[in-house]
Motif scaffolding. Structure first.
Motif, PDB file in Angstrom:
ATOM      1  N   PHE A 146       0.832  -1.202   0.000  1.00  0.00           N
ATOM      2  CA  PHE A 146       0.000   0.000   0.000  1.00  0.00           C
ATOM      3  C   PHE A 146       0.869   1.255   0.000  1.00  0.00           C
ATOM      4  N   ARG A 147       1.866   1.295   0.873  1.00  0.00           N
ATOM      5  CA  ARG A 147       2.725   2.486   0.965  1.00  0.00           C
ATOM      6  C   ARG A 147       3.504   2.724  -0.324  1.00  0.00           C
ATOM      7  N   ALA A 148       3.980   1.656  -0.938  1.00  0.00           N
ATOM      8  CA  ALA A 148       4.709   1.791  -2.203  1.00  0.00           C
ATOM      9  C   ALA A 148       3.790   2.317  -3.300  1.00  0.00           C
TER      10      ALA A 148
ATOM     11  N   LEU B 255       1.787   6.709  -6.782  1.00  0.00           N
ATOM     12  CA  LEU B 255       0.698   7.575  -7.228  1.00  0.00           C
ATOM     13  C   LEU B 255       1.016   9.044  -6.949  1.00  0.00           C
ATOM     14  N   ALA B 256       1.637   9.319  -5.821  1.00  0.00           N
ATOM     15  CA  ALA B 256       2.005  10.708  -5.510  1.00  0.00           C
ATOM     16  C   ALA B 256       3.002  11.248  -6.532  1.00  0.00           C
ATOM     17  N   ALA B 257       3.892  10.371  -7.013  1.00  0.00           N
ATOM     18  CA  ALA B 257       4.889  10.787  -7.998  1.00  0.00           C
ATOM     19  C   ALA B 257       4.290  10.959  -9.389  1.00  0.00           C
ATOM     20  N   ALA B 258       3.213  10.228  -9.683  1.00  0.00           N
ATOM     21  CA  ALA B 258       2.589  10.286 -11.016  1.00  0.00           C
ATOM     22  C   ALA B 258       1.072  10.236 -10.866  1.00  0.00           C
ATOM     23  N   PRO B 259       0.447  11.341 -10.421  1.00  0.00           N
ATOM     24  CA  PRO B 259      -0.991  11.329 -10.146  1.00  0.00           C
ATOM     25  C   PRO B 259      -1.877  11.016 -11.356  1.00  0.00           C
ATOM     26  N   GLY B 260      -1.409  11.266 -12.546  1.00  0.00           N
ATOM     27  CA  GLY B 260      -2.221  11.018 -13.730  1.00  0.00           C
ATOM     28  C   GLY B 260      -1.999   9.661 -14.362  1.00  0.00           C
ATOM     29  N   ASP B 261      -1.197   8.812 -13.743  1.00  0.00           N
ATOM     30  CA  ASP B 261      -0.844   7.511 -14.306  1.00  0.00           C
ATOM     31  C   ASP B 261      -1.908   6.466 -13.961  1.00  0.00           C
TER      32      ASP B 261
END
Length: 139
Positions: free
Chosen positions: A88-90, A95-101
């Motif tokens: 979950f943390r990973a 997601l924080a690094a690539a919110p649109g991915d």
């Protein structure tokens, strides 16, 4: 962005955005765009930020009658709990690094759902807290 910050799954993030947008009486799309712009350092109206914070806190608040914990039941092994929490943390960091991915969003949803089911909780926040308590408890 909300999924990474709250932490929560996509369904809960949509509910948070909808609740916050309703509080400030703006379209959800406008509030979502402001959240993304805020992550890039652009100013977000203070009342929109307050509404979003309120909605996130409402998500994190336990439902009436759930303060007593899990009740009687089986807990997963510590190894399985550790694995699910790490996954979950990973996924949250990804997601924080690539919110649109879309694959990052899908991985976050899957990891959040797995953790909720594993820990017997209805929100990601509760599941993370329960997993951390389980890992910190006596053997």
């Amino acid at each position: 962005m909300v999924m990474a910050l709250a932490p929560c799954g996509a369904r809960e993030a949509r509910l948070v955005l909808a609740a916050a947008a309703e509080l400030v009486q703006v379209p959800v799309a406008d509030l979502a765009a402001a959240v993304v712009a805020g992550a890039r350092g652009e100013p977000v109206p203070a009342r929109w930020e307050r509404a979003l914070r309120r909605a996130v806190e409402a998500l994190r608040s336990p439902l009436p009658g759930t303060e007593g914990g899990r009740g009687v039941g089986l807990l997963p092994s510590r190894a399985r709990t550790e694995d699910a929490l790490a996954r979950f943390r990973a996924s949250r960091e990804r997601l924080a690094a690539a919110p649109g991915d879309p694959p990052a969003r899908s991985a976050m949803d899957d990891a959040a759902y797995t953790l909720c089911v594993l820990m017997g909780r209805s929100t990601v926040h509760e599941a993370v807290a329960a997993a951390e308590r389980h890992l910190a408890g006596p053997d």
